[in-house]
Design a protein around this motif. Structure first.
Motif, mmCIF file in Angstrom:
data_model
loop_
_atom_site.group_PDB
_atom_site.id
_atom_site.type_symbol
_atom_site.label_atom_id
_atom_site.label_comp_id
_atom_site.label_asym_id
_atom_site.label_seq_id
_atom_site.Cartn_x
_atom_site.Cartn_y
_atom_site.Cartn_z
ATOM 1 N N THR A 201 0.846 -1.196 0.000
ATOM 2 C CA THR A 201 0.000 0.000 0.000
ATOM 3 C C THR A 201 0.881 1.245 0.000
ATOM 4 O O THR A 201 1.254 1.757 1.068
ATOM 5 C CB THR A 201 -0.948 -0.026 1.227
ATOM 6 N N ASP A 202 1.212 1.729 -1.221
ATOM 7 C CA ASP A 202 1.972 2.988 -1.289
ATOM 8 C C ASP A 202 0.972 4.148 -1.148
ATOM 9 O O ASP A 202 -0.237 3.924 -1.011
ATOM 10 C CB ASP A 202 2.798 3.068 -2.586
ATOM 11 N N LEU B 281 -3.039 3.911 -1.069
ATOM 12 C CA LEU B 281 -3.786 4.241 0.150
ATOM 13 C C LEU B 281 -4.999 5.117 -0.187
ATOM 14 O O LEU B 281 -6.086 4.939 0.365
ATOM 15 C CB LEU B 281 -2.873 4.948 1.160
ATOM 16 N N ARG B 282 -4.790 6.057 -1.121
ATOM 17 C CA ARG B 282 -5.921 6.919 -1.536
ATOM 18 C C ARG B 282 -7.007 6.072 -2.185
ATOM 19 O O ARG B 282 -8.204 6.254 -1.923
ATOM 20 C CB ARG B 282 -5.432 8.001 -2.508
ATOM 21 N N GLN C 9 -3.309 7.323 14.246
ATOM 22 C CA GLN C 9 -3.466 8.284 15.352
ATOM 23 C C GLN C 9 -2.662 9.553 15.107
ATOM 24 O O GLN C 9 -2.464 10.366 16.003
ATOM 25 C CB GLN C 9 -3.066 7.653 16.698
ATOM 26 N N ASP C 10 -2.141 9.705 13.864
ATOM 27 C CA ASP C 10 -1.369 10.902 13.529
ATOM 28 C C ASP C 10 -1.854 11.466 12.194
ATOM 29 O O ASP C 10 -1.087 12.086 11.461
ATOM 30 C CB ASP C 10 0.126 10.528 13.464
ATOM 31 N N GLY C 11 -3.098 11.162 11.871
ATOM 32 C CA GLY C 11 -3.709 11.780 10.690
ATOM 33 C C GLY C 11 -3.737 10.939 9.439
ATOM 34 O O GLY C 11 -4.240 11.391 8.404
ATOM 35 N N SER C 12 -3.217 9.717 9.494
ATOM 36 C CA SER C 12 -3.223 8.905 8.273
ATOM 37 C C SER C 12 -4.069 7.642 8.448
ATOM 38 O O SER C 12 -4.031 6.987 9.496
ATOM 39 C CB SER C 12 -1.786 8.506 7.913
ATOM 40 N N MET C 13 -4.811 7.321 7.398
ATOM 41 C CA MET C 13 -5.511 6.040 7.365
ATOM 42 C C MET C 13 -4.480 4.951 7.088
ATOM 43 O O MET C 13 -3.412 5.219 6.531
ATOM 44 C CB MET C 13 -6.569 6.021 6.247
ATOM 45 N N LEU C 14 -4.811 3.706 7.451
ATOM 46 C CA LEU C 14 -3.931 2.563 7.180
ATOM 47 C C LEU C 14 -4.782 1.405 6.664
ATOM 48 O O LEU C 14 -5.939 1.243 7.062
ATOM 49 C CB LEU C 14 -3.204 2.134 8.462
ATOM 50 N N ASN C 15 -4.186 0.615 5.789
ATOM 51 C CA ASN C 15 -4.850 -0.561 5.232
ATOM 52 C C ASN C 15 -4.650 -1.731 6.201
ATOM 53 O O ASN C 15 -3.528 -2.003 6.609
ATOM 54 C CB ASN C 15 -4.218 -0.873 3.869
ATOM 55 N N THR C 16 -5.729 -2.403 6.563
ATOM 56 C CA THR C 16 -5.629 -3.515 7.515
ATOM 57 C C THR C 16 -6.491 -4.674 7.044
ATOM 58 O O THR C 16 -7.642 -4.469 6.621
ATOM 59 C CB THR C 16 -6.058 -3.045 8.928
ATOM 60 N N ASN C 17 -5.931 -5.869 7.111
ATOM 61 C CA ASN C 17 -6.633 -7.052 6.624
ATOM 62 C C ASN C 17 -8.004 -7.239 7.302
ATOM 63 O O ASN C 17 -8.122 -7.147 8.525
ATOM 64 C CB ASN C 17 -5.724 -8.259 6.885
#
Ligand SMILES: Nc1ncnc2c1ncn2[C@@H]1O[C@H](COP(=O)(O)OP(=O)(O)O)[C@@H](O)[C@H]1O
Ligand SMILES: CC(=O)N[C@@H](CCC(=O)OP(=O)(O)O)C(=O)O
Length: 265
Positions: free
Chosen positions: A68-69, A73-74, A157-165
């Motif tokens: 996920t670059d 991510l977008r 928790q610092d403003g970015s979404m993350l991809n999670t299974n």
């Protein structure tokens, strides 16, 4: 004497089911009919790959797992948090199920950390501790008759979404919500359960213990995406979840007779 906990069904539906509009709508009809408190976790890896490609972004996979670059991510935030999640919510609302679409960032439900880049850099992928999941407001919503629909997204928790299974999210939520509910976790996918021959839908293994799982893995009967699914499933069973099923998306309403049930011994 401690009061009995209310029952909660946590259902996870995978990418191959979501990818087919007719199969998905059949599954959602059954899901809407499921009695009692419930929560749905959806995947959608296949659609994310198709949409990525249509935007000129070639999906990158290492060992079958997405890298996920920033651009990806977008895309996955739009696809998982928007297109798929809100499409499911709209269909469930039409079926009389009061669905609420959420990501792990909403109400800080699933605070996560970006995975370290070593040994493999998977990019914006989030790992979380089930004990850090914030269930209080989620439980209140469930007790009010709302059906949360969770997408496979967390935040750093610092403003970015993350991809999670999505399988991991379903297991983590099931573990965390076991403090408030008697949780049954059901993994729904495009096969009839865990199979002795992955190409023969009539070869369902009705019960699997950790010992049997290890043997089947060693024999190569269980491979690919079924390995992390079962690791997540046993993880849930070992951490307070009362029952775990793995079954076909069309068998949601006949769990007693069909699919695979996990047992501790
Ligand atoms: N013994 C098995 N029984 C059923 N499926 C298996 C087995 N071993 C491997 N698989 C594979 O695991 C896949 C399910 O994992 P995955 O693709 O991650 O599902 P999902 O996207 O629904 O989470 C199946 O499509 C199948 O190809
Ligand atoms: C980090 C990670 O594994 N993200 C997954 C999230 C989607 C998912 O889990 O979807 P399925 O249930 O359809 O496989 C991915 O982007 O493919």
């Amino acid at each position: 004497m401690t009061a009995e906990k209310a029952k909660l069904n946590i259902i996870k539906v995978g990418g191959n089911v979501i990818n087919d509009a007719e199969t998905l709508s059949g599954f959602l009809k059954d899901f809407a009919q499921l009695k009692g408190a419930k929560l749905l976790v959806h995947g959608g890896g296949k659609i994310a790959s198709t949409i990525s490609q249509s935007l000129g972004i070639t999906p990158q996979m290492i060992d079958g797992r997405r890298v996920t670059d920033a651009e990806t991510l977008r895309v996955i935030t739009m696809v998982y948090g928007g297109l798929i999640n809100k499409g499911i919510v709209a269909q469930l609302q039409a079926l009389g199920c009061n669905a609420l679409g959420l990501t792990g960032a909403d109400m800080n439900i699933i605070p996560a950390q970006k995975r370290k880049p070593e040994p493999i850099d998977f990019g914006f992928v989030g790992d979380f501790d089930p004990q850090q999941i914030n269930t209080q407001q989620l439980s209140t919503l469930i007790n009010q008759g709302i059906t949360p629909i969770m997408s496979p997204l967390t935040h750093d928790q610092d403003g970015s979404m993350l991809n999670t299974n999505a399988d991991t999210i379903a297991s983590g939520l099931a573990q965390a919500l076991s403090a408030d509910f008697e949780v049954a976790l059901v993994y729904c996918f495009e096969k009839s359960g865990v199979l002795r021959d992955a190409d023969d839908d009539h070869s369902v293994i009705p019960q699997i213990t950790p010992e049997v799982y290890q043997d089947l893995k060693d024999q190569g009967v269980i491979f690919a995406g079924m390995i992390p699914k079962l690791d997540n499933a046993f993880g849930a069973l070992n951490s307070g979840v009362s029952k775990v099923h793995i079954t076909h998306a069309e068998q949601l309403l006949s769990l007693g007779e069909k699919g695979t049930v996990l047992c501790q011994v």
